[in-house]
Design a protein around this motif. Structure first.
Motif, PDB file in Angstrom:
ATOM      1  N   ARG A  76      40.491  31.512  35.197  1.00  0.00           N
ATOM      2  CA  ARG A  76      41.628  31.562  34.271  1.00  0.00           C
ATOM      3  C   ARG A  76      41.455  30.603  33.106  1.00  0.00           C
ATOM      4  O   ARG A  76      41.707  30.940  31.956  1.00  0.00           O
ATOM      5  CB  ARG A  76      42.925  31.253  35.011  1.00  0.00           C
ATOM      6  CG  ARG A  76      43.330  32.356  35.936  1.00  0.00           C
ATOM      7  CD  ARG A  76      44.619  32.033  36.647  1.00  0.00           C
ATOM      8  NE  ARG A  76      44.865  33.084  37.626  1.00  0.00           N
ATOM      9  CZ  ARG A  76      46.062  33.440  38.008  1.00  0.00           C
ATOM     10  NH1 ARG A  76      47.119  32.843  37.534  1.00  0.00           N
ATOM     11  NH2 ARG A  76      46.205  34.403  38.887  1.00  0.00           N
ATOM     12  N   TYR A 105      43.398  39.686  30.491  1.00  0.00           N
ATOM     13  CA  TYR A 105      43.579  40.200  31.853  1.00  0.00           C
ATOM     14  C   TYR A 105      43.141  39.158  32.882  1.00  0.00           C
ATOM     15  O   TYR A 105      43.823  38.928  33.876  1.00  0.00           O
ATOM     16  CB  TYR A 105      42.786  41.494  32.035  1.00  0.00           C
ATOM     17  CG  TYR A 105      42.924  42.084  33.410  1.00  0.00           C
ATOM     18  CD1 TYR A 105      43.972  42.933  33.704  1.00  0.00           C
ATOM     19  CD2 TYR A 105      42.009  41.785  34.416  1.00  0.00           C
ATOM     20  CE1 TYR A 105      44.122  43.472  34.965  1.00  0.00           C
ATOM     21  CE2 TYR A 105      42.140  42.316  35.674  1.00  0.00           C
ATOM     22  CZ  TYR A 105      43.198  43.162  35.948  1.00  0.00           C
ATOM     23  OH  TYR A 105      43.340  43.686  37.196  1.00  0.00           O
ATOM     24  N   HIS A 157      45.587  37.548  35.673  1.00  0.00           N
ATOM     25  CA  HIS A 157      45.372  37.917  37.070  1.00  0.00           C
ATOM     26  C   HIS A 157      44.359  37.045  37.813  1.00  0.00           C
ATOM     27  O   HIS A 157      44.242  37.159  39.025  1.00  0.00           O
ATOM     28  CB  HIS A 157      44.939  39.379  37.161  1.00  0.00           C
ATOM     29  CG  HIS A 157      45.997  40.319  36.695  1.00  0.00           C
ATOM     30  ND1 HIS A 157      47.138  40.577  37.417  1.00  0.00           N
ATOM     31  CD2 HIS A 157      46.107  41.045  35.559  1.00  0.00           C
ATOM     32  CE1 HIS A 157      47.889  41.421  36.760  1.00  0.00           C
ATOM     33  NE2 HIS A 157      47.296  41.726  35.617  1.00  0.00           N
TER      34      HIS A 157
END
Length: 92
Positions: free
Chosen positions: A27, A74, A78
Motif C-alpha cells: 500500500r 487499486y 485493497h
C-alpha cells in the motif's frame, strides 16, 4: 540535473516495482509510485501545451499513465495479495 533525476527515477520505478512484485508494504509503495506517476503525467505528458503534430502521441501517453495510476490506486485501497510480505496481510 537530468542525470540526477534519471537516478531518482530508476530508484523509484525499479525499487518500487520490485517491492510491489514481492508485496513488501504494497500500500505504501503503491501510494508513493502513484504520486510520482501523477507528477510525471502532469509535467511530461502535457498534451494541451505541445504543438499539434505531437499532441496525439502525448495524449496517448498521458492516458496510459492515468491507467497505470488506476492500477496503483487499486493496490493502495485493497493492499497486496494474500501471499505478499505486507504487514497487513501477514497473519499471526
Amino acid at each position: 540535473m537530468p542525470e540526477m533525476l534519471a537516478i531518482g527515477v530508476i530508484f523509484v520505478e525499479l525499487g518500487g516495482g520490485i517491492k510491489l512484485i514481492i508485496g513488501w508494504n504494497a500500500r505504501w509503495v503503491a501510494a508513493a509510485i502513484f504520486v510520482f506517476t501523477a507528477m510525471a503525467a502532469l509535467f511530461f505528458h502535457n498534451f494541451w501545451a505541445v504543438p499539434p503534430n505531437e499532441a496525439q502521441n502525448q495524449k496517448i501517453n498521458f492516458m496510459k499513465t492515468i491507467s497505470m495510476m488506476g492500477g496503483l490506486l487499486y493496490v493502495v485501497v485493497h493492499g497486496g495479495v494474500p501471499f505478499s510480505l505486507s504487514p497487513d496481510t501477514i497473519s499471526s
